[in-house]
Scaffold this active site. Structure first.
Site, PDB file in Angstrom:
ATOM      1  N   ASP A  15     -60.772  51.722  24.597  1.00 17.67           N
ATOM      2  CA  ASP A  15     -60.080  50.814  24.050  1.00 17.67           C
ATOM      3  C   ASP A  15     -58.428  51.076  24.408  1.00 17.67           C
ATOM      4  O   ASP A  15     -58.002  52.807  24.665  1.00 17.67           O
ATOM      5  CB  ASP A  15     -60.123  51.164  22.375  1.00 17.67           C
ATOM      6  CG  ASP A  15     -59.211  49.420  21.672  1.00 17.67           C
ATOM      7  OD1 ASP A  15     -60.195  49.301  20.814  1.00 17.67           O
ATOM      8  OD2 ASP A  15     -58.022  50.415  21.188  1.00 17.67           O
ATOM      9  N   ASP A  42     -56.929  50.832  29.553  1.00 17.59           N
ATOM     10  CA  ASP A  42     -55.944  49.575  28.993  1.00 17.59           C
ATOM     11  C   ASP A  42     -56.466  48.728  29.923  1.00 17.59           C
ATOM     12  O   ASP A  42     -56.373  48.478  31.072  1.00 17.59           O
ATOM     13  CB  ASP A  42     -54.490  49.539  29.637  1.00 17.59           C
ATOM     14  CG  ASP A  42     -53.670  48.289  29.277  1.00 17.59           C
ATOM     15  OD1 ASP A  42     -53.719  47.145  29.176  1.00 17.59           O
ATOM     16  OD2 ASP A  42     -52.309  47.947  29.128  1.00 17.59           O
ATOM     17  N   VAL A  43     -57.205  47.568  29.145  1.00 16.86           N
ATOM     18  CA  VAL A  43     -58.111  47.072  30.294  1.00 16.86           C
ATOM     19  C   VAL A  43     -57.290  45.838  31.114  1.00 16.86           C
ATOM     20  O   VAL A  43     -57.958  44.792  31.988  1.00 16.86           O
ATOM     21  CB  VAL A  43     -59.126  45.329  29.258  1.00 16.86           C
ATOM     22  CG1 VAL A  43     -59.783  46.307  28.928  1.00 16.86           C
ATOM     23  CG2 VAL A  43     -57.821  44.448  27.785  1.00 16.86           C
ATOM     24  N   ASN A  69     -64.345  42.560  25.380  1.00 18.72           N
ATOM     25  CA  ASN A  69     -63.752  41.929  23.717  1.00 18.72           C
ATOM     26  C   ASN A  69     -62.623  42.268  23.256  1.00 18.72           C
ATOM     27  O   ASN A  69     -61.586  41.796  22.247  1.00 18.72           O
ATOM     28  CB  ASN A  69     -65.252  43.200  22.871  1.00 18.72           C
ATOM     29  CG  ASN A  69     -64.671  42.904  21.583  1.00 18.72           C
ATOM     30  OD1 ASN A  69     -64.813  41.425  20.855  1.00 18.72           O
ATOM     31  ND2 ASN A  69     -64.385  43.500  20.205  1.00 18.72           N
ATOM     32  N   TYR A 137     -52.590  31.812  23.348  1.00 18.41           N
ATOM     33  CA  TYR A 137     -54.192  32.738  22.992  1.00 18.41           C
ATOM     34  C   TYR A 137     -55.088  31.039  23.482  1.00 18.41           C
ATOM     35  O   TYR A 137     -55.969  31.602  23.914  1.00 18.41           O
ATOM     36  CB  TYR A 137     -54.530  32.470  21.267  1.00 18.41           C
ATOM     37  CG  TYR A 137     -55.311  33.196  20.957  1.00 18.41           C
ATOM     38  CD1 TYR A 137     -56.111  34.871  21.197  1.00 18.41           C
ATOM     39  CD2 TYR A 137     -56.584  32.325  20.374  1.00 18.41           C
ATOM     40  CE1 TYR A 137     -56.519  34.868  20.188  1.00 18.41           C
ATOM     41  CE2 TYR A 137     -57.647  32.826  20.179  1.00 18.41           C
ATOM     42  CZ  TYR A 137     -58.001  34.717  19.854  1.00 18.41           C
ATOM     43  OH  TYR A 137     -59.064  35.317  19.374  1.00 18.41           O
ATOM     44  N   THR A 172     -61.631  40.534  10.631  1.00 16.54           N
ATOM     45  CA  THR A 172     -61.265  41.964  11.296  1.00 16.54           C
ATOM     46  C   THR A 172     -60.436  42.087  11.472  1.00 16.54           C
ATOM     47  O   THR A 172     -58.883  41.829  10.742  1.00 16.54           O
ATOM     48  CB  THR A 172     -61.949  42.078  13.298  1.00 16.54           C
ATOM     49  OG1 THR A 172     -60.612  40.496  12.962  1.00 16.54           O
ATOM     50  CG2 THR A 172     -62.607  41.076  13.185  1.00 16.54           C
TER      51      THR A 172
HETATM   52  N1  NAD Z   1     -61.011  38.067  13.631  1.00 19.59           N
HETATM   53  C1  NAD Z   1     -61.074  36.883  14.321  1.00 19.59           C
HETATM   54  O1  NAD Z   1     -60.930  35.825  13.618  1.00 19.59           O
HETATM   55  C2  NAD Z   1     -61.145  36.435  16.094  1.00 19.59           C
HETATM   56  C3  NAD Z   1     -62.278  35.147  16.169  1.00 19.59           C
HETATM   57  C4  NAD Z   1     -62.126  33.946  16.968  1.00 19.59           C
HETATM   58  C5  NAD Z   1     -62.146  35.281  18.126  1.00 19.59           C
HETATM   59  N2  NAD Z   1     -61.483  36.829  17.910  1.00 19.59           N
HETATM   60  C6  NAD Z   1     -62.020  37.596  19.194  1.00 19.59           C
HETATM   61  O2  NAD Z   1     -62.704  39.706  18.929  1.00 19.59           O
HETATM   62  C7  NAD Z   1     -61.947  39.659  20.094  1.00 19.59           C
HETATM   63  C8  NAD Z   1     -61.868  41.061  18.989  1.00 19.59           C
HETATM   64  O3  NAD Z   1     -60.864  41.025  18.353  1.00 19.59           O
HETATM   65  P1  NAD Z   1     -61.108  41.381  16.716  1.00 19.59           P
HETATM   66  O4  NAD Z   1     -61.099  40.058  16.139  1.00 19.59           O
HETATM   67  O5  NAD Z   1     -61.899  42.358  16.592  1.00 19.59           O
HETATM   68  O6  NAD Z   1     -59.069  41.950  16.394  1.00 19.59           O
HETATM   69  P2  NAD Z   1     -58.642  43.710  16.922  1.00 19.59           P
HETATM   70  O7  NAD Z   1     -57.144  44.125  16.903  1.00 19.59           O
HETATM   71  O8  NAD Z   1     -59.390  44.791  15.850  1.00 19.59           O
HETATM   72  O9  NAD Z   1     -60.081  44.283  17.804  1.00 19.59           O
HETATM   73  C9  NAD Z   1     -58.800  44.241  19.311  1.00 19.59           C
HETATM   74  C10 NAD Z   1     -59.286  45.507  19.620  1.00 19.59           C
HETATM   75  O10 NAD Z   1     -58.506  44.973  20.959  1.00 19.59           O
HETATM   76  C11 NAD Z   1     -57.526  45.940  21.824  1.00 19.59           C
HETATM   77  N3  NAD Z   1     -57.117  46.007  22.278  1.00 19.59           N
HETATM   78  C12 NAD Z   1     -56.021  45.742  22.513  1.00 19.59           C
HETATM   79  N4  NAD Z   1     -54.988  45.306  24.130  1.00 19.59           N
HETATM   80  C13 NAD Z   1     -56.159  46.046  24.754  1.00 19.59           C
HETATM   81  C14 NAD Z   1     -55.541  46.222  25.861  1.00 19.59           C
HETATM   82  N5  NAD Z   1     -54.694  46.451  26.706  1.00 19.59           N
HETATM   83  N6  NAD Z   1     -57.035  46.862  26.163  1.00 19.59           N
HETATM   84  C15 NAD Z   1     -57.783  47.812  25.415  1.00 19.59           C
HETATM   85  N7  NAD Z   1     -57.616  47.370  24.145  1.00 19.59           N
HETATM   86  C16 NAD Z   1     -57.209  46.779  24.084  1.00 19.59           C
HETATM   87  C17 NAD Z   1     -57.217  46.833  20.772  1.00 19.59           C
HETATM   88  O11 NAD Z   1     -56.879  48.004  20.573  1.00 19.59           O
HETATM   89  C18 NAD Z   1     -58.338  46.423  19.096  1.00 19.59           C
HETATM   90  O12 NAD Z   1     -59.181  47.749  19.236  1.00 19.59           O
HETATM   91  C19 NAD Z   1     -60.501  39.558  20.196  1.00 19.59           C
HETATM   92  O13 NAD Z   1     -61.170  38.836  22.035  1.00 19.59           O
HETATM   93  C20 NAD Z   1     -60.499  38.314  19.458  1.00 19.59           C
HETATM   94  O14 NAD Z   1     -59.656  37.480  20.206  1.00 19.59           O
HETATM   95  C21 NAD Z   1     -61.554  37.134  16.987  1.00 19.59           C
END
Ligand code: NAD
Length: 244
Positions: A15, A42-43, A69, A137, A172
């Site tokens: 992460d 950093d992805v 993810n 997005y 989340t």
């Molecule tokens: N929460 C929702 O309702 C929802 C719905 C649909 C899709 N998603 C997707 O689910 C995935 C996880 O999201 P979440 O809800 O757990 O959000 P979150 O913000 O809790 O987790 C996202 C994680 O990505 C990490 N991150 C951000 N930029 C980064 C980078 N450049 N390199 C590495 N890590 C990085 C952050 O530090 C964080 O830990 C995401 O792809 C999000 O788009 C979430």
């Protein structure tokens, strides 16, 4: 990740927030993973992804499952969107998926190993949301959903499956902190109540419910599934908002 740990898998949590990755690794160990490590990565940066895999493989010896993810959400009306912000969303959500998956398949093919890759998409890959400002997005997640279909075909001959999970609104930090990173914990009740009205199953998703789908896609039980977008959204995408 913790769901995999509970099933006894070795875990490498990567992460951009190194402290968060380390604490996920600690939780994974406590949940039953025999070997769990966490590193900053950093992805959106090629060298960082390569280094993350190097460190993960050094710790775990090998891997057969990957979750791409990481994601960010920045929303703004199109006419106000800064190029830098739009690019950041694409860099993390789409280029990050490309770099994460490319590194995985390179290493799996090189070692003649099979594997399963799960990328995280979103309902906004398939429909527009009335809240608006979602162009970056939605474009990034539309790209992810298309990407898995293409990558699945390329790597099926190697026994590497590539799928996406499509979570609906899930409780989340992303949902609670919101689009621009501003804390909106006080809005959570409002979000829950909107979910009750608008989501067919009448509530937000729980992270464990999305994790269960990911674990299944990673597992041999999904051995005949590749190129799929597995929707876990409480019925959101099944519903038309029009009654006519
Ligand atoms: N929460 C929702 O309702 C929802 C719905 C649909 C899709 N998603 C997707 O689910 C995935 C996880 O999201 P979440 O809800 O757990 O959000 P979150 O913000 O809790 O987790 C996202 C994680 O990505 C990490 N991150 C951000 N930029 C980064 C980078 N450049 N390199 C590495 N890590 C990085 C952050 O530090 C964080 O830990 C995401 O792809 C999000 O788009 C979430």
């Amino acid at each position: 990740m913790l769901a995999c740990a509970r099933r006894g898998a070795g875990i490498a949590a990567l992460d951009i927030d190194a402290a968060r990755a380390a604490s996920v690794a600690d939780e994974a160990s406590a949940a039953g993973s025999p070997r769990a490590v966490g590193f900053g990565c950093d992805v959106s940066v090629e060298a960082s992804v390569r280094d993350g895999y190097d460190r993960a493989v050094a710790a775990l010896s090998s891997f057969d499952g990957v979750c791409a993810n990481a994601g960010v959400e920045i929303n703004a009306p199109l006419h106000e969107f800064e190029l830098e912000q739009w690019r950041r969303v694409l860099d993390v959500n789409l280029i990050g998926v490309f770099l994460t998956c490319r590194e995985a398949v390179r290493r799996l093919v090189e070692t003649r190993a099979t594997g399963s890759i799960v990328c995280t998409s979103s309902p906004s890959a398939f429909v527009g949301f009335a809240g608006g400002g979602n162009s970056a997005y939605a474009a990034s997640k539309g790209g992810v959903s298309a990407f898995v279909r293409s990558a699945a075909l390329d790597y099926a001959p190697y026994g590497i499956r590539v799928n996406a999970v499509v979570p609906g609104a899930t409780e989340t930090p992303m949902l609670v902190t919101g689009r621009d990173g501003a804390a909106r914990a006080n809005e959570l009740e409002h979000i829950r109540s909107a979910a009750q009205d608008q989501i067919p199953l009448g509530r937000l998703g729980h992270p464990d419910e999305i994790a269960a789908a990911v674990v299944w896609l990673l597992s041999p039980e999904a051995s005949y599934v590749t190129g799929a977008n597995l929707v876990c959204d409480g019925g959101l995408l099944a519903k038309s908002t029009n009654d006519f």
